[in-house]
Scaffold this motif. Structure first.
Motif, PDB file in Angstrom:
ATOM      1  N   ILE A 184      40.644  40.076  28.135  1.00 53.74           N
ATOM      2  CA  ILE A 184      39.887  41.469  27.299  1.00 53.74           C
ATOM      3  C   ILE A 184      39.034  42.209  28.526  1.00 53.74           C
ATOM      4  O   ILE A 184      39.129  43.139  28.281  1.00 53.74           O
ATOM      5  CB  ILE A 184      38.231  40.659  26.929  1.00 53.74           C
ATOM      6  N   GLY A 185      40.680  42.227  29.478  1.00 52.99           N
ATOM      7  CA  GLY A 185      39.718  43.516  30.717  1.00 52.99           C
ATOM      8  C   GLY A 185      39.404  42.799  31.664  1.00 52.99           C
ATOM      9  O   GLY A 185      38.824  44.025  32.470  1.00 52.99           O
ATOM     10  N   ARG A 212      24.097  49.557  26.389  1.00 52.45           N
ATOM     11  CA  ARG A 212      24.738  49.378  26.299  1.00 52.45           C
ATOM     12  C   ARG A 212      24.203  47.610  24.921  1.00 52.45           C
ATOM     13  O   ARG A 212      25.207  47.601  23.885  1.00 52.45           O
ATOM     14  CB  ARG A 212      23.929  48.418  27.263  1.00 52.45           C
ATOM     15  N   LEU A 252      29.295  45.960  29.287  1.00 50.30           N
ATOM     16  CA  LEU A 252      28.935  46.080  31.504  1.00 50.30           C
ATOM     17  C   LEU A 252      30.383  46.385  31.751  1.00 50.30           C
ATOM     18  O   LEU A 252      30.054  46.905  32.938  1.00 50.30           O
ATOM     19  CB  LEU A 252      28.490  44.800  31.238  1.00 50.30           C
ATOM     20  N   LEU A 253      31.271  45.486  31.691  1.00 47.70           N
ATOM     21  CA  LEU A 253      32.670  45.584  32.645  1.00 47.70           C
ATOM     22  C   LEU A 253      32.787  46.609  32.460  1.00 47.70           C
ATOM     23  O   LEU A 253      33.861  47.589  33.755  1.00 47.70           O
ATOM     24  CB  LEU A 253      33.888  45.357  32.131  1.00 47.70           C
ATOM     25  N   GLN A 254      32.455  47.733  31.354  1.00 44.32           N
ATOM     26  CA  GLN A 254      33.221  49.390  31.486  1.00 44.32           C
ATOM     27  C   GLN A 254      31.872  50.029  32.303  1.00 44.32           C
ATOM     28  O   GLN A 254      32.174  51.331  32.494  1.00 44.32           O
ATOM     29  CB  GLN A 254      33.489  50.033  30.397  1.00 44.32           C
ATOM     30  N   GLY A 255      30.891  49.854  32.563  1.00 39.37           N
ATOM     31  CA  GLY A 255      30.049  50.193  33.542  1.00 39.37           C
ATOM     32  C   GLY A 255      29.206  50.779  32.255  1.00 39.37           C
ATOM     33  O   GLY A 255      27.800  52.266  32.889  1.00 39.37           O
ATOM     34  N   VAL A 256      29.025  50.402  31.285  1.00 36.13           N
ATOM     35  CA  VAL A 256      27.839  51.517  29.934  1.00 36.13           C
ATOM     36  C   VAL A 256      26.562  51.238  30.586  1.00 36.13           C
ATOM     37  O   VAL A 256      25.834  49.795  31.391  1.00 36.13           O
ATOM     38  CB  VAL A 256      27.845  51.087  28.724  1.00 36.13           C
ATOM     39  N   GLY A 257      25.303  52.286  30.954  1.00 38.46           N
ATOM     40  CA  GLY A 257      24.470  51.980  30.923  1.00 38.46           C
ATOM     41  C   GLY A 257      23.533  50.657  30.308  1.00 38.46           C
ATOM     42  O   GLY A 257      24.130  50.447  29.412  1.00 38.46           O
ATOM     43  N   LYS A 258      22.638  50.075  30.895  1.00 37.90           N
ATOM     44  CA  LYS A 258      21.748  49.326  30.213  1.00 37.90           C
ATOM     45  C   LYS A 258      20.923  49.755  28.743  1.00 37.90           C
ATOM     46  O   LYS A 258      21.886  47.986  27.981  1.00 37.90           O
ATOM     47  CB  LYS A 258      21.130  48.609  30.965  1.00 37.90           C
ATOM     48  N   LEU A 302      40.920  46.667  29.131  1.00 38.68           N
ATOM     49  CA  LEU A 302      39.632  46.815  28.823  1.00 38.68           C
ATOM     50  C   LEU A 302      38.895  47.666  27.861  1.00 38.68           C
ATOM     51  O   LEU A 302      38.154  48.251  27.217  1.00 38.68           O
ATOM     52  CB  LEU A 302      39.075  47.023  30.032  1.00 38.68           C
ATOM     53  N   LEU A 325      39.871  36.991  31.271  1.00 41.19           N
ATOM     54  CA  LEU A 325      41.574  38.353  32.075  1.00 41.19           C
ATOM     55  C   LEU A 325      41.891  38.712  30.524  1.00 41.19           C
ATOM     56  O   LEU A 325      42.477  40.108  30.810  1.00 41.19           O
ATOM     57  CB  LEU A 325      42.543  38.017  32.281  1.00 41.19           C
ATOM     58  N   LYS A 356      26.482  45.958  38.532  1.00 35.90           N
ATOM     59  CA  LYS A 356      26.816  45.298  37.225  1.00 35.90           C
ATOM     60  C   LYS A 356      27.373  44.551  36.820  1.00 35.90           C
ATOM     61  O   LYS A 356      27.468  43.046  36.532  1.00 35.90           O
ATOM     62  CB  LYS A 356      26.830  46.763  36.166  1.00 35.90           C
ATOM     63  N   SER A 357      28.945  44.635  38.011  1.00 36.99           N
ATOM     64  CA  SER A 357      29.658  43.751  37.544  1.00 36.99           C
ATOM     65  C   SER A 357      29.196  42.340  37.950  1.00 36.99           C
ATOM     66  O   SER A 357      29.704  41.548  38.370  1.00 36.99           O
ATOM     67  CB  SER A 357      31.094  43.763  38.253  1.00 36.99           C
ATOM     68  N   TYR A 407      29.149  42.164  27.182  1.00 29.95           N
ATOM     69  CA  TYR A 407      29.840  41.971  28.092  1.00 29.95           C
ATOM     70  C   TYR A 407      31.387  43.368  28.560  1.00 29.95           C
ATOM     71  O   TYR A 407      31.308  43.327  29.701  1.00 29.95           O
ATOM     72  CB  TYR A 407      30.390  40.147  27.726  1.00 29.95           C
ATOM     73  N   VAL A 408      31.587  43.402  27.513  1.00 31.34           N
ATOM     74  CA  VAL A 408      32.648  44.428  27.762  1.00 31.34           C
ATOM     75  C   VAL A 408      32.380  45.564  28.129  1.00 31.34           C
ATOM     76  O   VAL A 408      32.966  46.058  28.798  1.00 31.34           O
ATOM     77  CB  VAL A 408      33.612  44.610  26.267  1.00 31.34           C
ATOM     78  N   ALA A 421      44.532  45.048  32.718  1.00 31.12           N
ATOM     79  CA  ALA A 421      43.866  44.333  32.873  1.00 31.12           C
ATOM     80  C   ALA A 421      42.632  46.235  32.197  1.00 31.12           C
ATOM     81  O   ALA A 421      41.707  45.851  31.418  1.00 31.12           O
ATOM     82  CB  ALA A 421      43.568  43.784  34.362  1.00 31.12           C
ATOM     83  N   GLU A 422      42.906  47.223  33.197  1.00 34.46           N
ATOM     84  CA  GLU A 422      42.280  48.111  32.785  1.00 34.46           C
ATOM     85  C   GLU A 422      42.932  48.992  30.967  1.00 34.46           C
ATOM     86  O   GLU A 422      41.949  49.522  30.462  1.00 34.46           O
ATOM     87  CB  GLU A 422      42.598  49.823  33.867  1.00 34.46           C
ATOM     88  N   GLU A 445      25.039  39.222  24.079  1.00 32.20           N
ATOM     89  CA  GLU A 445      25.459  39.195  25.501  1.00 32.20           C
ATOM     90  C   GLU A 445      27.776  39.018  25.771  1.00 32.20           C
ATOM     91  O   GLU A 445      27.589  40.002  26.686  1.00 32.20           O
ATOM     92  CB  GLU A 445      25.209  37.899  26.221  1.00 32.20           C
ATOM     93  N   LYS A 468      29.029  50.535  39.212  1.00 33.36           N
ATOM     94  CA  LYS A 468      29.972  49.755  37.903  1.00 33.36           C
ATOM     95  C   LYS A 468      29.556  48.121  39.186  1.00 33.36           C
ATOM     96  O   LYS A 468      29.910  47.016  38.135  1.00 33.36           O
ATOM     97  CB  LYS A 468      31.473  50.607  37.109  1.00 33.36           C
TER      98      LYS A 468
END
Lengths: 418, 230
Positions: free
Chosen positions: A314-315, B120, B111-117, B84, A312, A5-6, B108-109, B80-81, B104, A2
């Motif tokens: 949207i998380g 995504r 991606l922040l959650q760590g979903v694979g390419k 998200l 911020l 990717k970030s 973005y959302v 924030a979590e 994109e 994660k």
């Protein structure tokens, strides 16, 4: 995973944000380029100039290292002489860092010519070896010549001394002094050359005679006053000094081993003063670059307050906002450094090939014992690395505040920004 | 099952030594799959309530639970979590990230959650198709109309399949026709994908399309009405 990717999205966002306001980015790049290139160039000029000054001073008469009997340097009288041991001579002969060495006899005396009398320093030198250690031979004016093997009562006199006493090539002069054994030392010499070193002290007082004659005139009985050593590289001074100290530690005669820094403190002082001025100037340039980066990042963050508010909301974790801003700063700084270093290096290289000519300041430089008039630049890896690293670190440090500020925005208030 | 449980929410602001009440003890419960509008005039407390439900603001008193998570004790990072993973936001002024393309912005959302390419990309393409923008995926926000930008914002809000989508006056910057289309689209998504929507509005056209209306005036719920499917 994660995090990777970030970081990737942070880098992508940062890269695109850089090009949102091209003019501002280019101006910031120019600030960094100008700052870095000037720092590299000025430090190269300083380093090259200092090295040249040391080299010239060492090459003229002093050498990198001198060995004397303990107390000679402070008293400078004929009594402080020593007989070089075979062990010491062998070490200097075989030392991988030693380019050459030569013995000298040095005495104060009175020069008498016609109705003029002057106090002088008489330096007995080995005409062949001296050429490998110093460039005194090159400083002899063309109307005369330097000493050569086989010379006995030949003398080379300083230019100002010759002028003050009216000596010309072919004239005969007399010197009166005290011998090593306490006797009267007196001899007649024929002027074969005029020395023009550019150092007023030398040109006013120095007389060069063959060491063989000096030993005879001053009844030295195999003793000498100085061994002057020229090294292959100035950086090995301390290493060779330690080697000599080890060799002579068991000897009966107490000797002193002095490097060029001990022998020419006025030159060291000049270099230190020059370095201090350069450091102040470097500091100002670094601050200009750092505040240039701070200004850009601050403005960029301010303009994007609403955008950061959305992110911020949207998380987006605050840490990622910090990453975006810092990566942005790092990218601009990195490219600025690359171009700035390249420009500075190019300028430094040009001035290395085409040194700056200070010949119109010869007299002022001579006051500091500096006979150098051509100052080449010298770009070193230390200079490039230090400038790059400091600029990069400063760029990042000065971006931390705006980055932190962006990450701590209140999303609701940020969203209200236009 | 209630996705949102707001209990006796009060919110007061201090301004120049004066205390201004934005919300005066609001109780709101929203069930999964609802399509609910918070209706009321400007200053009635709609946006404040949405901000508190979205974890962007904290109530002065009262409790708020989103998908059974009590937001009150949570710190900024945990909030924030929650935003998200459990909440999708649609803002009045679109608020897309200008340097990212439509797809994109949606990605973005995830991606922040760590979903694979691949996942995504597939999910983002899919939701952009659902909002009718399959031919605009590579355009940046400034190359899209207001209506299209707001559709991208809706796609961004729903792509991670959050427990609830909060929309603050989503049609306020759109013309009547575009606003109506957007509303219809959101309602279709609600019906087809059972996404829970809670939005604020003072637009009668939007209120007409809501299945449940909660009327707020001066920081208080004054009326609630439910409507059947049209």
């Amino acid at each position: 995973m994660k995090n990777t990717k970030s970081e990737f999205i942070s880098a992508r966002l940062a890269w695109r944000n850089i090009w949102r306001n091209k003019r501002r980015t280019i101006l910031t790049l120019l600030t960094i380029i100008a700052g870095c290139s000037m720092i590299v160039l000025l430090n190269s000029l300083g380093k090259g100039g200092h090295d040249q000054m040391i080299e010239d001073a060492v090459a003229l008469n002093t050498g990198h290292i001198q060995v004397h009997e303990q107390g000679y340097w402070d008293n400078m009288t004929i009594d402080y002489a020593f007989e070089p041991s075979d062990k010491l001579v062998n070490y200097l002969d075989s030392g991988p860092d030693v380019q050459a060495f030569s013995e000298r006899v040095v005495a104060g005396g009175l020069l008498s010519f016609k109705d003029t009398t002057r106090g002088v320093i008489i330096q007995g030198i080995d005409p062949l070896k001296e050429k490998t250690v110093t460039n005194l031979a090159d400083k002899t004016r063309p109307e005369g010549r330097f000493l050569k093997p086989g010379d006995t009562t030949s003398v080379v006199v300083g230019k100002i001394l010759a002028k003050n006493t009216g000596l010309i090539i072919g004239d005969k002069l007399a010197i009166i002094s005290q011998g090593f054994d306490g006797s009267i030392a007196a001899e007649r010499f024929t002027v074969v050359g005029i020395l023009e070193s550019g150092i007023p002290e030398f040109d006013r007082e120095l007389m060069l005679i063959p060491i063989s004659q000096a030993k005879e005139t001053f009844s030295m009985m195999g003793f000498v006053h100085t061994i002057i050593i020229r090294l292959k590289d100035v950086s090995s001074v301390n290493k060779v000094k330690s080697g000599i100290i080890d060799i002579i530690s068991g000897e009966e005669t107490r000797l002193e081993v002095m490097g060029w820094e001990d022998l020419m403190p006025e030159l060291v002082q000049y270099i230190v003063m020059d370095d201090v001025g350069a450091y102040i100037f470097d500091f100002i340039l670094f601050m200009v670059v750092a505040f240039g980066i701070l200004n850009t990042i601050q403005m960029s963050v301010f303009e994007r307050t609403r955008e950061f508010g959305v992110m911020l909301s949207i998380g987006t974790p605050p840490g990622q906002i910090v990453s975006i801003v810092l990566i942005e700063s790092a990218i601009i700084t990195f490219f600025g450094i690359i171009i700035g270093i390249a420009v500075g290096w190019a300028g430094g290289y040009y001035l290395q090939v085409n040194p700056i000519d200070y010949s119109s300041y010869t007299e002022e430089l001579a006051v500091w014992g500096v006979s150098t008039t051509l100052f080449p630049a010298k770009v070193t890896t230390v200079n490039i690395f230090t400038t790059s690293a400091l600029t990069f670190v400063l760029g990042l440090c000065f971006s931390i505040f705006p980055a932190y500020r962006a990450s701590k925005l209140n999303p609701i208030e940020a969203l209200r920004q236009l | 099952m209630n996705i949102i449980e707001a209990d006796k929410i009060k919110k007061t602001y201090e301004s120049n030594g004066l205390s201004v009440t934005a919300l005066g003890g609001v109780d709101v419960a929203v069930k999964k799959g609802e399509f609910t509008a918070l209706a009321g005039p400007s200053g009635s407390g709609k946006t404040t309530l949405l901000n508190i439900i979205g974890g962007l603001d904290a109530p002065t008193s009262g409790s708020i639970k989103v998908d059974n998570v009590d937001l009150a004790p949570l710190k900024a990072k945990a909030l924030a979590e929650i935003r998200l993973t459990k909440i999708g936001f649609v803002f009045q002024a679109y608020n897309l990230i200008p340097v990212l393309t439509a797809i994109e912005n949606v990605e973005y959302v995830l991606l922040l959650q760590g979903v694979g390419k691949k996942e995504r990309r597939d999910r983002s393409v899919n939701v952009l198709e659902q909002v009718g923008l399959s031919d605009q995926v590579n355009r940046r926000p400034h190359e899209l109309s207001g209506g299209q930008q707001q559709r991208v914002a809706v796609a961004r809000a729903i792509v991670s399949e959050p427990a609830i989508v909060l929309a603050d006056e989503p049609t306020a910057n759109l013309d009547q026709k575009t606003g109506a289309k957007l509303c219809d689209m959101m309602r279709d998504l609600n019906e087809q994908k059972h996404i829970t929507f809670l939005f604020s509005t003072h637009d009668s056209m939007v209120m007409e399309r809501a299945r449940r209306l909660i009327h707020l005036i001066d920081g208080k719920v004054v009326k609630e009405e439910s409507k059947g499917k049209k």
